[in-house]
Design an enzyme around this catalytic site. Sequence first.
Site, PDB file in Angstrom:
ATOM      1  N   GLU A  46       0.827  -1.207   0.000  1.00 19.87           N
ATOM      2  CA  GLU A  46       0.000   0.000   0.000  1.00 19.87           C
ATOM      3  C   GLU A  46       0.861   1.257   0.000  1.00 19.87           C
ATOM      4  OE1 GLU A  46      -2.195  -2.988   2.726  1.00 19.87           O
ATOM      5  OE2 GLU A  46      -0.171  -2.623   1.975  1.00 19.87           O
ATOM      6  N   CYS A  69      -2.306  -3.781   7.125  1.00 19.24           N
ATOM      7  CA  CYS A  69      -1.850  -3.955   8.509  1.00 19.24           C
ATOM      8  C   CYS A  69      -2.152  -2.700   9.328  1.00 19.24           C
ATOM      9  CB  CYS A  69      -0.360  -4.273   8.549  1.00 19.24           C
ATOM     10  SG  CYS A  69       0.712  -2.931   7.976  1.00 19.24           S
ATOM     11  N   ALA A 148       9.841 -36.872  -7.798  1.00 25.02           N
ATOM     12  CA  ALA A 148       9.658 -37.168  -9.218  1.00 25.02           C
ATOM     13  C   ALA A 148       9.723 -38.683  -9.372  1.00 25.02           C
ATOM     14  CB  ALA A 148      10.749 -36.502 -10.054  1.00 25.02           C
ATOM     15  N   ASP A 194      23.694 -38.518  -3.942  1.00 23.14           N
ATOM     16  CA  ASP A 194      23.701 -37.564  -5.061  1.00 23.14           C
ATOM     17  C   ASP A 194      24.672 -36.406  -4.906  1.00 23.14           C
ATOM     18  OD1 ASP A 194      21.640 -39.120  -6.073  1.00 23.14           O
ATOM     19  OD2 ASP A 194      20.062 -37.811  -5.289  1.00 23.14           O
ATOM     20  N   ARG A 201      18.303 -22.336  -9.122  1.00 23.62           N
ATOM     21  CA  ARG A 201      18.832 -21.922 -10.418  1.00 23.62           C
ATOM     22  C   ARG A 201      17.706 -21.323 -11.251  1.00 23.62           C
ATOM     23  NH1 ARG A 201      21.378 -26.693  -9.103  1.00 23.62           N
ATOM     24  NH2 ARG A 201      20.073 -28.042 -10.387  1.00 23.62           N
TER      25      ARG A 201
END
Length: 357
Positions: A46, A69, A148, A194, A201
């Site tokens: 704001e 706020c 994944a 790993d 990135r």
Amino acid sequence: MRRAIELAKRGTGFVNPNPLVGAVIVKNSRVIGEGWHERYGMPHAERNALANCREDPAGADIYVTLEPCCHHGKQPPCTEALIAAGIKNVYVGSFDPNPLVAGKGLEMLRDHGINVYENILRDECDALNNIFFCYITKNRPYIILKAAMSIDGRTAAYTGDSKWISNELSRENVHKTRKRVSAIMVGINTVLADDPMLNCRTDDPSDPVRVICDSRLNIPLNSRIITTAHDIPTIIATASDDEEKIAELRSAGADVIITDGERVDLKALMNELAKRKLDSVLVEGGATLHAAMLDAGLCDLLQIYIAPKVIGGTDAKPVIGGKGVSRVADAYMFSAPEITRFGDDILLEYKRKSEEG
């Protein structure tokens, strides 16, 4: 309001643990000022919109994605600025659950003769700040479990090879998520297998704090996590009292959090991260850590990237490890998924139904 939502998203990765907020000021059916919360500790949306006004905002309307706020924090109250500027109408998307605000901001505006209109594109505005709402109401970070996998539910071959199951577009989206959160967490087995960097990135990156759950302090001092700990904030969470290894890790630039018990107490760890103003954690595995987080009731969103591949193998790694439930009736329950395509991959996002944690 849709323009205010677009502006709010520009603060992604820079305002945590504050909310994403955008604001647009309109006078005589013309936009005369815009702003968003750009960075933690800096002026709110704001005040930025008022500062950017091309003409006197007296008598104008403001569209703001979150209730203004009304308390002093890093910045003075936005309600005071709106009142002083002579704003006539305030259109608000979301309510602020912070007890210091929670309706008081809107009440203050009304007390000064300003018209307030609520719930403007409420669902879209709420979606901006799932992280902030959880952090404020549950006093712990918002937690995303991400994995994944192949069509048959494997995250790696039986040899441990996992590069790459998901495609490049999916991996780019993971880095956008990393930018959005305050911390990224993995278990020690992922580090040992790993040797990841766990950085962000993207264009204009904002690296999250790296958190490694390592109950017995097995992390190698020559791992990429530790050798870059002076450059990227790093926390090692452990249940070990190995003072020599702890001293070596701290000397290398890593912070060490010690919890009670034989293994890292995940609830205690989340509480400690919240105290450090880390409002969100992306948990990227592995299977053992994912299972432990679910067992502890520490999951708000489950992200599963599925690639059109079949890996097979009884010994191939699953998404969720651990012992699992003994009955299907006791399975962890989630909402219907939101589905997004990334090339040939699909992303399924499930919200946890349980109110635990």
